[in-house]
Design a protein around this motif. Sequence first.
Motif, PDB file in Angstrom:
ATOM      1  N   SER A  14       0.838  -1.197   0.000  1.00 34.29           N
ATOM      2  CA  SER A  14       0.000   0.000   0.000  1.00 34.29           C
ATOM      3  C   SER A  14       0.873   1.246   0.000  1.00 34.29           C
ATOM      4  N   LYS A  38     -10.443  -7.112 -10.339  1.00 40.26           N
ATOM      5  CA  LYS A  38      -9.697  -6.918  -9.098  1.00 40.26           C
ATOM      6  C   LYS A  38      -8.677  -8.025  -8.912  1.00 40.26           C
ATOM      7  N   TYR A  57      -7.873  -9.605   0.833  1.00 37.49           N
ATOM      8  CA  TYR A  57      -7.834  -8.236   0.329  1.00 37.49           C
ATOM      9  C   TYR A  57      -8.325  -8.280  -1.116  1.00 37.49           C
ATOM     10  N   ILE A  59      -8.664  -6.035  -4.108  1.00 37.46           N
ATOM     11  CA  ILE A  59      -8.139  -4.746  -4.545  1.00 37.46           C
ATOM     12  C   ILE A  59      -8.610  -4.452  -5.967  1.00 37.46           C
ATOM     13  N   LYS A  63      -7.111   0.714  -8.516  1.00 38.26           N
ATOM     14  CA  LYS A  63      -6.314   1.152  -7.363  1.00 38.26           C
ATOM     15  C   LYS A  63      -4.846   0.756  -7.487  1.00 38.26           C
ATOM     16  N   ASP A  75      -3.041   1.960  -4.189  1.00 43.07           N
ATOM     17  CA  ASP A  75      -3.472   3.174  -3.501  1.00 43.07           C
ATOM     18  C   ASP A  75      -4.675   2.885  -2.608  1.00 43.07           C
ATOM     19  N   ILE A  76      -4.472   2.084  -1.567  1.00 43.28           N
ATOM     20  CA  ILE A  76      -5.552   1.709  -0.641  1.00 43.28           C
ATOM     21  C   ILE A  76      -4.962   1.552   0.758  1.00 43.28           C
ATOM     22  N   THR A  77      -5.848   1.501   1.742  1.00 45.76           N
ATOM     23  CA  THR A  77      -5.431   1.050   3.071  1.00 45.76           C
ATOM     24  C   THR A  77      -5.976  -0.362   3.232  1.00 45.76           C
ATOM     25  N   SER A  78      -5.300  -1.164   3.992  1.00 43.84           N
ATOM     26  CA  SER A  78      -5.690  -2.572   4.111  1.00 43.84           C
ATOM     27  C   SER A  78      -7.110  -2.730   4.642  1.00 43.84           C
ATOM     28  N   ASP A  80      -9.659  -0.856   4.032  1.00 43.90           N
ATOM     29  CA  ASP A  80     -10.631  -0.518   2.988  1.00 43.90           C
ATOM     30  C   ASP A  80     -10.992  -1.709   2.108  1.00 43.90           C
ATOM     31  N   VAL A  81     -10.064  -2.634   1.934  1.00 42.40           N
ATOM     32  CA  VAL A  81     -10.299  -3.712   0.961  1.00 42.40           C
ATOM     33  C   VAL A  81     -10.328  -5.106   1.593  1.00 42.40           C
TER      34      VAL A  81
END
Length: 87
Positions: A14, A38, A57, A59, A63, A75-78, A80-81
């Motif tokens: 990330s 994804k 996850y 994703i 992203k 481009d994520i936080t763990s 979030d996904v």
Amino acid sequence: MVRIYDMKQKEVISTLDGSRLGYICDIEIDLHEGRIKKIIVPGPGKLLGFFGKDMEYQIPWNKIKKIGEDIILVDITSEDVLKESEY
């Protein structure tokens, strides 16, 4: 050009919080549009392998910011996904 086998050898990281999510275990493809929807990375392990649900996850392809030689930057936080496994 990148093959799925090659992508599975790259660690997913990330860019937002620097967390190392792991390595791709699966992908989801929209067959109607012919596009990768994804990438799937296994989530954190269950306590002693017994308690908890299988998490992963999920994703979204949009992203992914960069696919390098050794890593894939997303481009994520763990949080979030991280979702319950659908399979």
